[in-house]
Design an enzyme around this catalytic site. Structure first.
Site, PDB file in Angstrom:
ATOM      1  N   ARG A  54     -31.013 -37.661 -17.326  1.00  0.00           N
ATOM      2  CA  ARG A  54     -30.773 -36.320 -17.917  1.00  0.00           C
ATOM      3  C   ARG A  54     -31.010 -36.495 -19.206  1.00  0.00           C
ATOM      4  O   ARG A  54     -31.056 -35.498 -20.068  1.00  0.00           O
ATOM      5  CB  ARG A  54     -29.230 -36.229 -17.872  1.00  0.00           C
ATOM      6  CG  ARG A  54     -28.968 -35.857 -16.637  1.00  0.00           C
ATOM      7  CD  ARG A  54     -27.656 -34.934 -16.440  1.00  0.00           C
ATOM      8  NE  ARG A  54     -26.863 -35.094 -15.470  1.00  0.00           N
ATOM      9  CZ  ARG A  54     -25.655 -34.589 -15.344  1.00  0.00           C
ATOM     10  NH1 ARG A  54     -25.182 -34.207 -16.142  1.00  0.00           N
ATOM     11  NH2 ARG A  54     -24.664 -35.054 -14.383  1.00  0.00           N
ATOM     12  N   GLU A  75     -24.596 -45.733 -11.845  1.00  0.00           N
ATOM     13  CA  GLU A  75     -25.680 -44.901 -11.808  1.00  0.00           C
ATOM     14  C   GLU A  75     -25.936 -44.221 -13.094  1.00  0.00           C
ATOM     15  O   GLU A  75     -25.220 -43.807 -13.978  1.00  0.00           O
ATOM     16  CB  GLU A  75     -25.240 -43.674 -10.969  1.00  0.00           C
ATOM     17  CG  GLU A  75     -26.295 -42.340 -10.936  1.00  0.00           C
ATOM     18  CD  GLU A  75     -25.735 -41.331 -10.156  1.00  0.00           C
ATOM     19  OE1 GLU A  75     -24.851 -41.454  -9.139  1.00  0.00           O
ATOM     20  OE2 GLU A  75     -26.175 -40.239 -10.567  1.00  0.00           O
ATOM     21  N   LYS A 116     -25.335 -38.564  -1.041  1.00  0.00           N
ATOM     22  CA  LYS A 116     -24.326 -38.008  -2.005  1.00  0.00           C
ATOM     23  C   LYS A 116     -23.849 -36.693  -1.808  1.00  0.00           C
ATOM     24  O   LYS A 116     -24.855 -35.810  -1.409  1.00  0.00           O
ATOM     25  CB  LYS A 116     -24.929 -38.165  -3.376  1.00  0.00           C
ATOM     26  CG  LYS A 116     -24.466 -37.296  -4.654  1.00  0.00           C
ATOM     27  CD  LYS A 116     -25.015 -37.848  -5.798  1.00  0.00           C
ATOM     28  CE  LYS A 116     -24.797 -36.969  -7.007  1.00  0.00           C
ATOM     29  NZ  LYS A 116     -25.188 -37.525  -8.304  1.00  0.00           N
TER      30      LYS A 116
HETATM   31  O1  LIG Z   1     -27.151 -35.789 -12.738  1.00  0.00           O
HETATM   32  C1  LIG Z   1     -27.019 -35.999 -11.392  1.00  0.00           C
HETATM   33  O2  LIG Z   1     -27.843 -36.091 -10.515  1.00  0.00           O
HETATM   34  C2  LIG Z   1     -25.760 -36.188 -11.121  1.00  0.00           C
HETATM   35  O3  LIG Z   1     -25.354 -37.510 -10.772  1.00  0.00           O
HETATM   36  C3  LIG Z   1     -24.536 -35.345 -11.067  1.00  0.00           C
HETATM   37  C4  LIG Z   1     -23.313 -36.124 -11.392  1.00  0.00           C
HETATM   38  O4  LIG Z   1     -23.156 -36.713  -9.923  1.00  0.00           O
HETATM   39  C5  LIG Z   1     -22.555 -35.321 -11.804  1.00  0.00           C
HETATM   40  O5  LIG Z   1     -22.843 -34.434 -12.771  1.00  0.00           O
HETATM   41  C6  LIG Z   1     -21.137 -36.062 -11.985  1.00  0.00           C
HETATM   42  O6  LIG Z   1     -20.009 -35.208 -11.895  1.00  0.00           O
HETATM   43  P1  LIG Z   1     -18.746 -35.262 -12.813  1.00  0.00           P
HETATM   44  O7  LIG Z   1     -18.055 -36.422 -12.525  1.00  0.00           O
HETATM   45  O8  LIG Z   1     -18.012 -34.215 -12.435  1.00  0.00           O
HETATM   46  O9  LIG Z   1     -19.355 -35.384 -14.260  1.00  0.00           O
END
Ligand SMILES: O=C(O)C(=O)C[C@H](O)[C@H](O)COP(=O)(O)O
Length: 214
Positions: free
Chosen positions: A51, A47, A135
């Site tokens: 961002r 994915e 999700k």
């Molecule tokens: O920006 C988004 O839509 C995302 O996908 C958020 C991510 O899924 C999480 O930020 C991942 O979480 P961590 O593995 O804790 O870093």
């Protein structure tokens, strides 16, 4: 390919690899190198979050450069982004949450799509639009496998991708919950290692994540 067939192919792949790396990148060459490294080490789906300012371009270039990888887009917040994601040729889209606008747009476009849910009401909105693989975000804060198990009562046909706060150590146990399809996380491609072009370290993290998904 018709949407249902595309979705089936993606679900098959996710059910095999079971760990979805989440990449935040702004540089095309680094992103391509990172995705190739992840795939070489057993993580064949990724994915790419929207961002960073250049993220849509990064997504498009990775899709072109890595045809053997199932490349999806994350952080989809608007219907316009959904359209742009589909134009890149990405395999699927993911959002951290769900809105009626996004759900309508995704259903209309026919892009394989995984909305984000944090509880039962979000999930009911997703189901109204035909999305039964979602999700769970932020997974660690909304109850992780306990939440997935509880939601499995009223919603037995839903499957979850747990994301947010997932770690390598927790992964094998999270994947034992029967309605968890896969977990997602950024731990195998942290920004610091990408910045340092440390592909050897990312390769090790990816290989360990792939083993945890078995
Ligand atoms: O920006 C988004 O839509 C995302 O996908 C958020 C991510 O899924 C999480 O930020 C991942 O979480 P961590 O593995 O804790 O870093």
């Amino acid at each position: 390919m018709e949407m249902q067939m595309k979705m089936s192919a993606i679900l098959k792949q996710l059910s095999q690899v079971r760990v979805l790396p989440i990449l935040v990148a702004d540089d095309v060459q680094q992103a391509i190198r990172c995705v190739a490294t992840l795939a070489e080490n057993g993580l064949s789906a990724v994915e790419i979050t929207l961002r960073t300012p250049n993220a849509m371009n990064v997504l498009a270039e990775v899709v072109k450069a890595c045809p053997e990888v199932c490349v999806g887009a994350g952080t989809i917040l608007t219907a316009q982004q959904l359209i742009e994601v589909q134009d890149t040729g990405a395999a699927f889209g993911i959002s951290p949450g769900i809105t009626p606008t996004l759900a309508h747009a995704a259903a209309d476009l026919g892009l394989p799509y995984f909305p984000g849910v944090g509880g039962a009401s979000d999930l009911m909105l997703a189901l109204e639009h035909g999305f039964n693989v979602v999700k769970l975000f932020p997974s660690d804060l909304v109850g992780s496998t306990k939440m997935a198990k509880a939601l499995g009562g009223p919603f037995p046909d839903v499957r979850f991708c747990l994301t947010g706060g997932v770690t390598l150590e927790a992964t094998p146990q999270l994947l034992q919950q029967s309605n968890v399809l896969c977990v997602g996380g950024s731990w195998m491609c942290p920004a610091s290692l990408i910045e340092a072009n440390n592909w050897a370290a990312i390769a090790k993290l990816a290989a360990a994540a792939a083993i945890a998904g078995k």
